[in-house]
Design a protein around this motif. Structure first.
Motif, short mmCIF file in Angstrom:
data_model
loop_
_atom_site.label_atom_id
_atom_site.label_comp_id
_atom_site.label_asym_id
_atom_site.label_seq_id
_atom_site.Cartn_x
_atom_site.Cartn_y
_atom_site.Cartn_z
N ASN A 1 3.25 -5.74 34.76
CA ASN A 1 4.71 -5.63 34.81
C ASN A 1 5.36 -6.45 33.69
OD1 ASN A 1 4.65 -3.96 37.08
ND2 ASN A 1 4.72 -5.67 38.51
N LYS A 2 4.84 -7.65 33.45
CA LYS A 2 5.36 -8.46 32.36
C LYS A 2 5.14 -7.77 31.01
CE LYS A 2 6.20 -12.18 34.97
NZ LYS A 2 7.52 -12.81 35.14
N ALA A 3 3.98 -7.12 30.86
CA ALA A 3 3.68 -6.42 29.61
C ALA A 3 4.64 -5.25 29.39
CB ALA A 3 2.23 -5.94 29.61
N MET A 4 4.99 -4.54 30.45
CA MET A 4 5.91 -3.41 30.31
C MET A 4 7.30 -3.89 29.88
SD MET A 4 4.26 -0.62 30.78
CE MET A 4 2.93 -1.49 29.91
N ILE A 5 7.74 -5.03 30.41
CA ILE A 5 9.02 -5.58 29.96
C ILE A 5 8.93 -6.01 28.50
CG2 ILE A 5 10.69 -7.45 30.33
CD1 ILE A 5 9.95 -7.41 33.27
N THR A 6 7.78 -6.56 28.10
CA THR A 6 7.57 -6.93 26.71
C THR A 6 7.66 -5.71 25.80
OG1 THR A 6 6.14 -8.78 27.33
CG2 THR A 6 5.94 -7.97 25.08
N LYS B 1 14.14 0.30 30.12
CA LYS B 1 13.46 -0.63 31.02
C LYS B 1 12.96 0.07 32.28
CE LYS B 1 14.10 -5.14 33.26
NZ LYS B 1 15.04 -6.27 33.47
N GLN B 2 13.77 0.96 32.84
CA GLN B 2 13.35 1.69 34.03
C GLN B 2 12.18 2.62 33.72
OE1 GLN B 2 16.92 3.62 35.33
NE2 GLN B 2 17.82 1.75 36.20
N PHE B 3 12.19 3.21 32.52
CA PHE B 3 11.09 4.11 32.13
C PHE B 3 9.77 3.35 32.06
CE2 PHE B 3 8.42 5.69 28.64
CZ PHE B 3 8.08 6.94 29.16
N PHE B 4 9.75 2.25 31.31
CA PHE B 4 8.51 1.50 31.16
C PHE B 4 8.11 0.81 32.47
CE2 PHE B 4 9.48 1.75 26.58
CZ PHE B 4 8.24 2.17 26.12
N GLY B 5 9.12 0.33 33.22
CA GLY B 5 8.81 -0.33 34.48
C GLY B 5 8.23 0.60 35.52
N GLY B 6 8.49 1.90 35.39
CA GLY B 6 7.99 2.87 36.37
C GLY B 6 6.65 3.48 36.02
N ILE B 7 6.02 3.03 34.94
CA ILE B 7 4.72 3.60 34.56
C ILE B 7 3.62 2.94 35.38
CG2 ILE B 7 3.06 3.84 32.66
CD1 ILE B 7 5.38 3.83 30.71
N PRO B 8 2.87 3.70 36.18
CA PRO B 8 1.72 3.12 36.91
C PRO B 8 0.65 2.66 35.91
CG PRO B 8 2.35 5.27 37.81
CD PRO B 8 3.08 5.12 36.51
#
Length: 469
Positions: A274-279, A229-236
């Motif tokens: 951000n929602k897409a990265m959590i998905t 989650k941290q990896f995907f959440g930190g992608i600009p």
């Protein structure tokens, strides 16, 4: 049709067709049709070229070649699609009950609203029993052998004993129902219930295994879910768009790269990044776990008839148990949060990985396996060098379907506290916000389309490297 979450098109369907069985029918058809299209396409493309050439040499016209050569040869694979349609149709009964379908789905829905574990699971298993019966019927139809024509000199009852017996039983039961109420409506006072069993079971597990369950939950959260989650959440978002476009272009060419870039740019421009990265994080972890568990089980089932019967029954239960039913025991055991959503998604998306792996192994030409044995291959070499490469198209189709089911389940898991695109779709449905629901639904659909195209491109490259195309 397959990638847009069902809740996203539920509101437009209600606006156009109103509340009732017609709207439920249309939503169910949209949800259940795509696997039939995909399986039919793959089945017809997998027909051996020698059969097609033989049909042409015999003078078959285009229509005759299709219906007398290709369709009969592809029938087992086509029936897998029929099986998937049956499973998805029955899985849709709860959502259909929200818009007026009624039936067992309504019983499950009312149990969920009361958090009635026993009633919800019991009604869900009633749907499962129907699904297993229809599943076995479709499989038997696909695997049936041609039988010799009966002797026409015999009377009809002896020529067709099973048909005769069925007609007699149906006629007797119909006549009895006209005079005896018991045969028309089962007495409610004699109805059996298993609801208390399920409630007691969940309570017993909670009391006796709470520490073990909590330890497993903490371990997976700490070492798997949170890092991903941290990896995907930190992608600009600019980096994510460029990387996605380059990866898609590398797999399927510049057109696919541009398509993926445009779709990811749409997600970012609508404020859903951000929602897409959590998905993506939830889907990727769930698909990974489902594949790690499901593919070995499918390979085992494809090579062992007894394992196939046991695993098949379990998979049928998991696939036909309505998605909402998973949420009751999952919430009771794991509380709300991403971990509960992950468990529900894995259970729901496991079936295609198992089913397609088993089908791919069973579809391998026995002569190729015999050739490997003659060449001195061990069982492990047979699996690694012959069976798995030849089953790759089915394995990748299973991966594709696993991704699709995982994404469709994300909207349901919005009920257990996830903060992804599924929650956006669910909120739009509750507020009857058609525009917001469609935009969020398109976001989910675009992620699924990118995954689908990339997986198909990788499958094509794999087949080309193996000389299968």
């Amino acid at each position: 049709m397959q990638t847009v979450p069902v809740f996203a098109y539920l509101v437009p369907i209600l606006v156009l067709f109103g509340f009732g069985p017609v709207a439920a029918l249309i939503a169910t058809v949209i949800y259940a049709m795509p696997p039939m299209v995909r399986n039919t396409t793959v089945a017809l493309q997998s027909v051996p070229e020698q059969l097609i050439e033989a049909g042409k040499m015999m003078g078959c016209k285009r229509r005759q070649l299709m219906w007398k050569v290709m369709v009969p040869a592809a029938l087992p694979s086509i029936m897998v699609g029929v099986n998937q349609v049956i499973m998805l149709t029955l899985n849709m009964v709860i959502i259909a009950s929200m818009i007026g379908a009624g039936g067992l789905g309504y019983d499950v829905l009312t149990s969920l609203r009361r958090l009635d574990i026993g009633g919800g699971v019991e009604a869900g298993f009633a749907i499962v029993v129907m699904a297993i019966a229809l599943d076995r019927l479709s499989q038997a139809f696909a695997e049936r052998q041609l039988r010799p024509q009966p002797d026409k000199s015999l009377p009809l009852p002896k020529r067709y004993p099973w048909v005769t017996a069925t007609i007699v039983v149906v006629a007797c039961a119909t006549l009895a129902s006209l005079f005896i109420p018991f045969f028309r409506v089962y007495p409610i006072e004699q109805a059996l219930t298993t609801g208390t069993i399920w409630e007691t079971t969940i309570a017993w597990i909670n009391i006796n295994f709470f520490d073990a369950i909590d330890a497993v939950k903490t371990f997976l959260l700490t070492w798997l879910l949170l890092p991903v989650k941290q990896f995907f959440g930190g992608i600009p978002w600019p980096v994510g768009i460029v990387v996605t476009g380059l990866a898609a272009g590398r797999a399927g060419g510049w057109r696919l790269g541009l398509l993926a870039t445009a779709m990811m740019l749409f997600i970012a421009a609508t404020g859903l990044w951000n929602k897409a990265m959590i998905t993506i994080y939830l889907t990727s972890v769930a698909v990974l776990l489902a594949s790690v568990i499901g593919i070995p089980l499918g390979i085992w089932a494809g090579q062992n008839a007894r394992a196939n019967s046991v695993i098949g029954a379990i998979i049928d239960t998991l696939q036909t148990l309505p998605s909402f039913v998973y949420l009751i025991p999952v919430i009771m055991l794991f509380r709300v949060g991403d971990f509960s959503a992950l468990i529900a998604i894995v259970l729901y998306a496991l079936a295609p990985a198992v089913r397609y792996a088993a089908h791919g192994i069973r579809s391998i030409d026995p002569e190729l396996i015999e050739a490997g044995k003659v060449a001195g291959c061990t069982n492990w070499q047979l699996l690694r060098r012959i069976k798995l490469p030849l089953a790759a198209p089915s394995l990748l189709l299973g991966l594709n379907q696993t991704i699709m089911l995982a994404l469709s389940m994300l909207v349901i898991t919005a009920l257990v506290g996830t903060r992804d695109l599924g929650q956006e779709v669910y909120i739009a449905l509750t507020k009857a916000n058609v525009g917001k629901g469609i935009v969020a639904g398109l976001g989910v659909a675009f992620l699924a389309i990118i995954a689908d195209r990339v997986v198909n491109a990788l499958a094509r490259q794999s087949r080309e490297r193996l000389g299968l195309e």
